[in-house]
Scaffold this motif. Structure first.
Motif, mmCIF file in Angstrom:
data_model
loop_
_atom_site.group_PDB
_atom_site.id
_atom_site.type_symbol
_atom_site.label_atom_id
_atom_site.label_comp_id
_atom_site.label_asym_id
_atom_site.label_seq_id
_atom_site.Cartn_x
_atom_site.Cartn_y
_atom_site.Cartn_z
ATOM 1 N N THR A 272 0.833 -1.212 0.000
ATOM 2 C CA THR A 272 0.000 0.000 0.000
ATOM 3 C C THR A 272 0.864 1.258 0.000
ATOM 4 O O THR A 272 0.629 2.196 -0.773
ATOM 5 C CB THR A 272 -0.914 -0.005 1.243
ATOM 6 O OG1 THR A 272 -1.714 -1.183 1.197
ATOM 7 C CG2 THR A 272 -1.813 1.230 1.265
ATOM 8 N N LEU A 273 1.875 1.267 0.858
ATOM 9 C CA LEU A 273 2.717 2.469 0.972
ATOM 10 C C LEU A 273 3.551 2.694 -0.289
ATOM 11 O O LEU A 273 3.779 3.838 -0.683
ATOM 12 C CB LEU A 273 3.639 2.375 2.189
ATOM 13 C CG LEU A 273 3.015 2.489 3.573
ATOM 14 C CD1 LEU A 273 4.104 2.650 4.623
ATOM 15 C CD2 LEU A 273 2.039 3.632 3.678
ATOM 16 N N VAL A 274 4.013 1.606 -0.901
ATOM 17 C CA VAL A 274 4.773 1.767 -2.149
ATOM 18 C C VAL A 274 3.882 2.442 -3.190
ATOM 19 O O VAL A 274 4.289 3.406 -3.856
ATOM 20 C CB VAL A 274 5.297 0.412 -2.671
ATOM 21 C CG1 VAL A 274 5.790 0.528 -4.111
ATOM 22 C CG2 VAL A 274 6.430 -0.098 -1.776
ATOM 23 N N GLY A 275 2.639 1.951 -3.312
ATOM 24 C CA GLY A 275 1.705 2.557 -4.264
ATOM 25 C C GLY A 275 1.475 4.026 -3.969
ATOM 26 O O GLY A 275 1.508 4.882 -4.871
ATOM 27 N N ARG A 276 1.264 4.355 -2.714
ATOM 28 C CA ARG A 276 1.018 5.758 -2.331
ATOM 29 C C ARG A 276 2.228 6.638 -2.611
ATOM 30 O O ARG A 276 2.093 7.787 -3.045
ATOM 31 C CB ARG A 276 0.665 5.845 -0.846
ATOM 32 C CG ARG A 276 -0.722 5.342 -0.530
ATOM 33 C CD ARG A 276 -1.008 5.533 0.951
ATOM 34 N NE ARG A 276 -2.205 4.823 1.332
ATOM 35 C CZ ARG A 276 -2.582 4.626 2.595
ATOM 36 N NH1 ARG A 276 -1.832 5.099 3.576
ATOM 37 N NH2 ARG A 276 -3.692 3.980 2.858
ATOM 38 N N ALA A 277 3.405 6.098 -2.323
ATOM 39 C CA ALA A 277 4.624 6.893 -2.539
ATOM 40 C C ALA A 277 4.811 7.187 -4.026
ATOM 41 O O ALA A 277 5.166 8.307 -4.415
ATOM 42 C CB ALA A 277 5.843 6.161 -1.979
ATOM 43 N N LEU A 278 4.550 6.182 -4.856
ATOM 44 C CA LEU A 278 4.690 6.380 -6.299
ATOM 45 C C LEU A 278 3.656 7.393 -6.798
ATOM 46 O O LEU A 278 3.974 8.296 -7.589
ATOM 47 C CB LEU A 278 4.515 5.050 -7.043
ATOM 48 C CG LEU A 278 5.575 3.991 -6.764
ATOM 49 C CD1 LEU A 278 5.228 2.686 -7.466
ATOM 50 C CD2 LEU A 278 6.956 4.481 -7.207
ATOM 51 N N ALA A 279 2.422 7.255 -6.303
ATOM 52 C CA ALA A 279 1.371 8.188 -6.717
ATOM 53 C C ALA A 279 1.741 9.618 -6.313
ATOM 54 O O ALA A 279 1.532 10.567 -7.071
ATOM 55 C CB ALA A 279 0.040 7.777 -6.097
#
Lengths: 285, 170
Positions: A272-279
């Motif tokens: 989840t955090l990887v996705g948020r960081a990329l976004a």
């Protein structure tokens, strides 16, 4: 600054890096900011000499060099947070504001954070995504190791008995890359990370990923770059990065169950955090 | 490891020289050797903020700093915020007026970190005050009154805080 007349062997003040390294080789405990040294000795004495390197000017300061940036090992977190650095350092600077409290940021150093080599060290994922190397100096030699090669395991490094970590080196290039640091803890402040993610994304003129670097901390003995994900991100448009993340990209992580979270929770939170960081990097472009 | 070391600090404007164990933390040096009792020992690992003092104007956790490391420095404790005639600083007065202490154990550290916070003369929102005070834990009154006091004191505290941050008694 040091003016005491008695100078017992229990407290050593070296004149230079070579002398400090020799004192360490002879068994002294290296003290810089002290924010890890004291907490590991609560209720028991420090049973060996201390070599206090905090006065060594050669290890201080943050400077731009011909090859990139040089962060002296004694650069304190409050200095990193306040430094006038390029956008690609934003994640590192965000982490600098999350290390303990202000009182700790005023004392703790970037070199100490790396030498302690905690799996949850806030500096590490952000230095991995900056492709950092470390400069190691002994009385007779100097060598430079990639940070990934320096950190060898749980609280373990490649630092030799007669070596000091003297600087963190960041190569030139990609200064306008977008950088995001996300830290998940059990409360907002003063926590050891359950999961943390650092992402540094360099976009081309059309808004597509030229180069991506992503690292996850606190989910393996040493924070790890997600190189398969980085490869898959290349060429993708800024507004679609979150969709690229797949479970296989996190397969190399080896999170553990402990008092703060279960391994399963850590793995899901990391995704989840990887996705948020990329976004966040994509939005920020 | 008990060999002694002579350390000189300017504590609240007073020069103090003591010979003590070379590995003593600044907090132990202040409390056990120099009899300066307002910084408190609580967690011993730099988390709670009860031991915060200003070292050359910057807040640090004195439990995780070696006294020898700051030899020669100007150290300000909460008691040093009070004037020579015992008059309270604007921040101390605001803590008193807003009942910002219950057991009082966290109060010296709160006062030190709030003094450092207000030294730049900027006006902060309540959220900003809470954020910057995140290194100071209170286990009884809660933080409401502490934030009330700091909010009331900002501006009023400005002049005195700047003096204290420079190690000058108000």
């Amino acid at each position: 600054m040091l003016q005491g007349s008695a100078r017992p062997l229990e407290y050593l003040v070296p004149a230079d890096v070579a002398e400090a390294a020799a004192m360490k080789a002879a068994g002294a405990l290296v003290l810089a900011g002290g924010t890890d040294v004291y907490p590991t000795h609560v209720g028991r004495p420090i049973a060996r000499p201390i070599v206090d390197i905090a006065g060594l000017d050669a290890l201080k300061g943050i400077e731009v060099t011909h090859d990139g940036y040089r962060l002296g090992a004694l650069a304190r977190w409050s200095e990193v947070a306040a430094a006038n650095l390029a956008p690609r350092f934003d994640a590192l600077r965000a982490a600098a504001r999350e290390v303990g409290a202000i009182q700790v940021q005023n004392a703790g150093t970037i070199g100490g954070n790396l030498c302690t080599a905690s799996p949850a060290a806030d500096g590490v994922p952000n230095l991995l995504t900056l492709d950092a190397s470390v400069e190691l100096t002994s009385p007779s030699s100097r060598r430079v190791l990639p940070l990934e090669g320096f950190l060898t395991g749980y609280r373990s490094t490649a630092l030799g008995d007669d070596e000091l970590l003297t600087a963190v080196l960041i190569p030139r290039g990609g200064d306008d890359a977008r950088a995001t640091f996300l830290k998940l803890g059990l409360r907002r402040y003063l926590v050891i990370s359950v999961v943390m993610v650092s992402a540094v994304i360099d976009f081309d003129e059309r808004g597509r990923v030229r180069e991506a670097r992503v690292a996850v901390g606190a989910c393996s003995p040493v924070a790890q770059r997600l190189r398969a994900l980085e490869a898959d991100l290349r060429g993708k448009p800024a507004d679609s990065l979150e969709e690229v993340v797949a479970p296989a990209h996190l397969a190399e992580l080896t999170p553990i169950d402990d008092v703060r979270a279960t391994a399963d929770y850590r793995r899901r939170a990391a995704a989840t955090l990887v996705g948020r960081a990329l976004a966040a990097c994509g939005r920020d472009r | 490891m008990s060999a002694d070391l002579t350390t000189t600090l300017v504590v609240n404007g007073r020069t103090v020289t003591r010979t003590a164990g070379a590995h003593l933390s600044l907090l132990r040096w202040l409390r056990d050797v120099a009899d300066v009792l307002d910084p408190k020992y609580a967690c011993g690992e730099g988390v709670c903020g009860a031991c915060a003092v200003l070292v050359d104007g910057e807040p640090v956790s004195s439990c995780i700093v070696l006294a020898a490391q700051v030899d020669g420095a100007r150290v300000t404790t909460a008691a040093g915020l009070t004037g020579p005639g015992g008059e309270l600083s604007p921040l101390q007065r605001a803590f008193h007026e807003h009942h910002a202490a219950q057991c009082g154990f966290c109060t010296p550290g709160m006062l030190i970190c709030a003094t450092a916070m207000l030294a730049d003369g900027m006006t902060r929102t309540r959220d900003e005050i809470r954020h910057e005070l995140h290194g100071n834990l209170c286990r009884c009154t809660g933080y409401q009154q502490v934030v009330d006091a700091i909010e009331a004191a900002q501006g009023a505290a400005q002049g005195a805080a700047q003096g204290a941050a420079q190690g000058i008694p108000p």
